[in-house]
Design an enzyme around this catalytic site. Structure first.
Site, mmCIF file in Angstrom:
data_model
loop_
_atom_site.group_PDB
_atom_site.id
_atom_site.type_symbol
_atom_site.label_atom_id
_atom_site.label_comp_id
_atom_site.label_asym_id
_atom_site.label_seq_id
_atom_site.Cartn_x
_atom_site.Cartn_y
_atom_site.Cartn_z
ATOM 1 N N GLU A 113 0.730 -0.672 0.281
ATOM 2 C CA GLU A 113 0.059 0.009 -0.022
ATOM 3 C C GLU A 113 0.873 0.996 0.122
ATOM 4 O O GLU A 113 2.099 1.262 0.946
ATOM 5 C CB GLU A 113 -0.631 -0.088 1.375
ATOM 6 C CG GLU A 113 -1.543 0.922 1.365
ATOM 7 C CD GLU A 113 -2.837 1.381 0.223
ATOM 8 O OE1 GLU A 113 -2.303 1.830 -0.598
ATOM 9 O OE2 GLU A 113 -3.822 1.517 1.081
ATOM 10 N N VAL A 170 -0.589 4.416 5.334
ATOM 11 C CA VAL A 170 -2.164 4.239 5.568
ATOM 12 C C VAL A 170 -1.959 5.278 6.636
ATOM 13 O O VAL A 170 -1.065 5.908 7.268
ATOM 14 C CB VAL A 170 -1.588 2.736 6.597
ATOM 15 C CG1 VAL A 170 -2.875 2.609 7.717
ATOM 16 C CG2 VAL A 170 -0.932 1.879 5.970
ATOM 17 N N ASP A 171 -2.941 5.340 6.137
ATOM 18 C CA ASP A 171 -3.794 6.886 6.850
ATOM 19 C C ASP A 171 -4.806 6.874 7.828
ATOM 20 O O ASP A 171 -4.549 6.585 9.115
ATOM 21 C CB ASP A 171 -4.796 7.844 5.768
ATOM 22 C CG ASP A 171 -5.189 9.081 6.202
ATOM 23 O OD1 ASP A 171 -4.962 9.064 7.284
ATOM 24 O OD2 ASP A 171 -6.014 9.797 5.397
ATOM 25 N N GLY A 225 -6.448 3.725 7.774
ATOM 26 C CA GLY A 225 -6.653 2.914 8.192
ATOM 27 C C GLY A 225 -7.439 1.707 7.733
ATOM 28 O O GLY A 225 -7.790 0.479 7.525
ATOM 29 N N LEU A 226 -8.722 2.307 7.434
ATOM 30 C CA LEU A 226 -9.718 1.795 7.365
ATOM 31 C C LEU A 226 -9.745 1.002 5.805
ATOM 32 O O LEU A 226 -10.384 -0.055 5.383
ATOM 33 C CB LEU A 226 -11.302 2.646 6.851
ATOM 34 C CG LEU A 226 -11.630 3.107 8.025
ATOM 35 C CD1 LEU A 226 -12.272 4.559 8.083
ATOM 36 C CD2 LEU A 226 -12.076 2.498 8.695
ATOM 37 N N THR A 227 -8.719 1.211 4.850
ATOM 38 C CA THR A 227 -8.720 0.612 3.465
ATOM 39 C C THR A 227 -8.122 -0.752 3.696
ATOM 40 O O THR A 227 -8.165 -1.801 3.497
ATOM 41 C CB THR A 227 -7.844 1.814 2.967
ATOM 42 O OG1 THR A 227 -8.829 2.943 2.327
ATOM 43 C CG2 THR A 227 -7.305 0.461 1.456
ATOM 44 N N LYS A 269 0.047 7.433 8.130
ATOM 45 C CA LYS A 269 0.098 9.118 9.642
ATOM 46 C C LYS A 269 -0.952 8.758 10.347
ATOM 47 O O LYS A 269 -1.759 8.405 10.597
ATOM 48 C CB LYS A 269 -0.872 10.041 7.637
ATOM 49 C CG LYS A 269 0.008 10.555 7.084
ATOM 50 C CD LYS A 269 -1.231 12.066 6.761
ATOM 51 C CE LYS A 269 -1.739 11.655 5.136
ATOM 52 N NZ LYS A 269 -2.781 11.938 4.176
ATOM 53 N N ASP A 303 -1.763 10.805 -5.037
ATOM 54 C CA ASP A 303 -2.549 11.617 -6.219
ATOM 55 C C ASP A 303 -3.427 12.673 -5.562
ATOM 56 O O ASP A 303 -3.735 12.403 -3.690
ATOM 57 C CB ASP A 303 -3.162 10.960 -6.987
ATOM 58 C CG ASP A 303 -4.060 10.391 -6.714
ATOM 59 O OD1 ASP A 303 -4.753 9.607 -5.391
ATOM 60 O OD2 ASP A 303 -6.304 10.738 -6.935
HETATM 61 P P1 IMP Z 1 -6.953 5.091 4.793
HETATM 62 O O1 IMP Z 1 -8.393 4.266 4.322
HETATM 63 O O2 IMP Z 1 -7.487 6.627 5.514
HETATM 64 O O3 IMP Z 1 -6.158 4.198 5.665
HETATM 65 O O4 IMP Z 1 -7.178 5.933 3.559
HETATM 66 C C1 IMP Z 1 -5.591 5.438 2.610
HETATM 67 C C2 IMP Z 1 -5.624 5.484 0.920
HETATM 68 O O5 IMP Z 1 -6.536 7.035 1.126
HETATM 69 C C3 IMP Z 1 -4.801 5.426 0.977
HETATM 70 O O6 IMP Z 1 -4.650 4.502 -0.413
HETATM 71 C C4 IMP Z 1 -4.621 6.310 -0.393
HETATM 72 O O7 IMP Z 1 -5.099 5.983 -1.541
HETATM 73 C C5 IMP Z 1 -5.577 8.116 0.366
HETATM 74 N N1 IMP Z 1 -4.693 8.849 1.103
HETATM 75 C C6 IMP Z 1 -4.377 9.084 2.395
HETATM 76 N N2 IMP Z 1 -3.221 9.650 2.729
HETATM 77 C C7 IMP Z 1 -3.819 10.645 1.287
HETATM 78 C C8 IMP Z 1 -1.860 11.625 0.599
HETATM 79 O O8 IMP Z 1 -1.998 12.007 2.006
HETATM 80 N N3 IMP Z 1 -1.582 11.458 -0.260
HETATM 81 C C9 IMP Z 1 -2.602 10.946 -1.263
HETATM 82 N N4 IMP Z 1 -3.836 9.445 -0.559
HETATM 83 C C10 IMP Z 1 -3.846 9.538 0.622
HETATM 84 MG MG MG Z 2 -3.982 4.207 -2.587
#
Ligand code: IMP
Ligand code: MG
Length: 186
Positions: A111, A114-115, A117-119, A143, A171
């Site tokens: 990946e 990981v922001d 973490g949900l994805t 993050k 992106d």
């Molecule tokens: P999560 O589900 O919040 O962990 O988000 C994961 C997805 O959000 C990542 O695979 C990215 O596609 C997108 N994402 C989260 N933060 C960023 C960022 O700072 N820049 C670009 N894409 C992000």
């Molecule tokens: Mg992504």
């Protein structure tokens, strides 16, 4: 023929306006080499299936596979979290499934970031139903400030502060994926 020196030289001036660098291409390349070496060590004597999450991880995965000295297979999982903004919705839509089974395989989910973490949490749940031998996560960025669902990240490139970052595959509304560095979107 373009020399290495030329491309390194260009790097100094290639930062896009409004996207100051957080991680240069040299820093990323060095870390990706280290991650590949760690994976090679840990999976010694085995083969590996890398599942790259599209689109964001396509550049990272391309560099990472070349830093792993093991037999590897690469699969792509197309995922879209709804919305065009800079906040992850956590609603994950599968846009392209794996081409081949992963049953009995050592699988590494690749990946970009990981922001919340949900994805990754959602995809781990999905891939577990396919009965891999093992399933681990490799993420270039994390993050922690925004984490809602704790996910185990066995291989992590960089921990970053709560900025929206683009480049090296990441992106903002499909733009900036081709920047060779990772920068902060101002
Ligand atoms: P999560 O589900 O919040 O962990 O988000 C994961 C997805 O959000 C990542 O695979 C990215 O596609 C997108 N994402 C989260 N933060 C960023 C960022 O700072 N820049 C670009 N894409 C992000
Ligand atoms: Mg992504």
């Amino acid at each position: 023929m373009a020399s290495r020196e030329t491309s390194v030289g260009n790097e100094q001036t290639a930062f896009v306006e409004g996207v100051p660098p957080l991680l240069t291409s040299e820093v990323i390349a060095e870390r990706v080499r280290e991650m590949g070496a760690a994976i090679t060590r840990d999976y010694e004597g085995r083969s590996l299936v890398l599942v790259a999450i599209l689109k964001g991880s396509f550049i990272f995965a391309a560099d990472l596979v070349r830093a792993i000295a093991l037999p590897v297979r690469i699969e792509f999982l197309g995922v879209r979290s709804y919305g065009q903004g800079t906040a992850s919705s956590g609603v994950v839509q599968i846009t392209q499934d794996l081409n081949n089974p992963i049953e009995g395989e050592d699988v590494l989910l690749v990946e970009d970031i990981v922001d919340t973490g949900l994805t990754v949490a959602h995809l781990l749940e999905l891939l577990r139903t396919r009965l891999p031998r093992s399933l681990k996560v490799c993420a270039l960025l994390h993050k922690p400030a925004r984490l809602c669902t704790p996910v185990p990240i066995e291989y992590l490139g960089f921990i970053i502060d709560d900025h929206f970052v683009v480049g090296y595959g990441l992106d903002r509304a499909e733009a900036y994926r081709n920047l060779p560095y990772i920068g902060i979107l101002e």
